[in-house]
Design an enzyme around this catalytic site. Structure first.
Site, PDB file in Angstrom:
ATOM      1  N   SER A 144       0.910  -1.232   0.248  1.00 55.77           N
ATOM      2  CA  SER A 144       0.206  -0.010   0.017  1.00 55.77           C
ATOM      3  C   SER A 144       0.899   1.256   0.014  1.00 55.77           C
ATOM      4  O   SER A 144       2.119   1.110   0.229  1.00 55.77           O
ATOM      5  CB  SER A 144      -0.846   0.017   1.240  1.00 55.77           C
ATOM      6  N   TYR A 157      -3.155  -0.421  10.049  1.00 63.46           N
ATOM      7  CA  TYR A 157      -2.778  -0.594   8.608  1.00 63.46           C
ATOM      8  C   TYR A 157      -1.551  -0.291   8.281  1.00 63.46           C
ATOM      9  O   TYR A 157      -0.902  -0.963   7.513  1.00 63.46           O
ATOM     10  CB  TYR A 157      -4.173   0.139   7.759  1.00 63.46           C
TER      11      TYR A 157
END
Ligand code: NAP
Ligand code: GCO
Length: 263
Positions: A144, A157
């Site tokens: 990501s 995250y």
């Protein structure tokens, strides 16, 4: 160009009933791969099978929670028996919880780490021994932009995806000698169910402020589509990338390269 084909290869894409995993699976199928996927609920696996069938893809789907090591080990053995040895693994399954860090429970933090970091470790560990025996293997971890950047409310995250970047590099380091390549794909902001809350229309019909923010920060001037990830995934799954190892390929429309337009 045969180097970019995946004919005769078995690809396991985790969490691929829809979203990015489904788009990557479609692209790999178009390149010749046999698609295997899992999801956490039978109804989602069934939904995914129907969606693959609609695309003319004869996929095989299994119910499996990627955080459950025993279930993952049983899944890999079942795939090896029923479909074939896994040549390509895409660790795609993932969750996000958007909660300010000081309000986040430790159990919530651990849940994100479990799915987004521990699970890629568990599934990779389950497939590598057979890849070593076969003398080849491809592992693609879906990282990501949060493997590189932080932002408010995504502490768990970002920690997971930052760890996944380093797990990618470590698998590459530890198993490169067995002709196993482990790389990451770092999607930018992609229009999937996971980011739907960030794109919701406001009560007055206006676009979500975050939607406007992201588009202004992305040189491509748009959100990514899941299909934008298909080509990069096929490349990293193919023989065309046999000397690429431990890299994170950012597919982000240029956002990581761009400081942003002067207001
Ligand atoms: P998504 O739409 O939320 O899909 C995630 C998939 O993972 C779902 O099918 C979900 O199944 C499955 N899953 C979740 N927990 C699981 C578990 N424990 N075991 C098995 N399957 C599980 O997400 P997405 O946007 O397609 O993202 C896919 C991957 O790309 C994730 O790793 C995400 O972090 C990453 N990513 C997304 C973006 C983006 O902008 N969308 C950008 C960068 C990276 P359920 O529906 O049953 O939960
Ligand atoms: C968020 C988004 C991002 C994207 C993606 C960016 O809340 O900031 O969900 O985390 O999902 O990971 O690369």
């Amino acid at each position: 160009m045969d180097n970019f084909r995946l004919d005769g290869k078995v690809a396991l894409i985790t969490g691929a009933s829809y979203g990015i995993g489904f788009a990557i699976a479609k692209a790999m199928a178009a390149a010749g791969a046999k698609i295997v996927f899992n999801d956490i609920k039978q109804e989602l696996v069934d939904k995914g099978l129907a969606a693959y069938k609609e695309e003319g893809i004869d996929a095989t789907g299994y119910v499996c929670d990627v955080t459950d090591e025993d279930a993952v080990n049983a899944l890999v053995k079942k795939i090896e028996t029923e479909v074939g040895n896994i040549d390509i693994l895409v660790n795609n399954a993932g969750i996000i919880k958007r909660i300010p860090m000081i309000d986040m429970k430790a159990s919530e933090f651990r849940q994100v780490i479990d799915v987004d970091l521990n699970a890629p470790f568990i599934v990779s560990k389950a497939v590598i021994p057979t890849m070593i025996k076969m003398g080849h293997g491809k592992i693609i971890n879906i990282c990501s932009m949060m493997s590189e950047l932080g932002r408010e409310t995504v502490s768990a995250y970002a920690a997971a995806k930052g760890g996944l970047k380093m797990l990618t590099r470590n698998i590459a380091s530890e198993y490169g000698e067995y002709n196993i390549q482990c790389n990451g794909i770092g999607p930018g902001y992609i229009a999937t169910p996971q980011t739907a809350p960030l794109r919701e229309r406001q009560p007055d019909g206006e676009r979500h402020p975050f939607d406007k923010f992201i588009v202004s920060k992305t040189p491509a001037g748009r959100w990514g589509n899941a299909e934008d990830l298909g080509g990069p995934a096929v490349f990293l799954a193919s023989d065309a990338s046999n000397f690429v190892n431990g890299q994170i390929l950012y597919v982000d429309g240029g956002i990581l390269a761009y400081i942003g337009k002067q207001p």
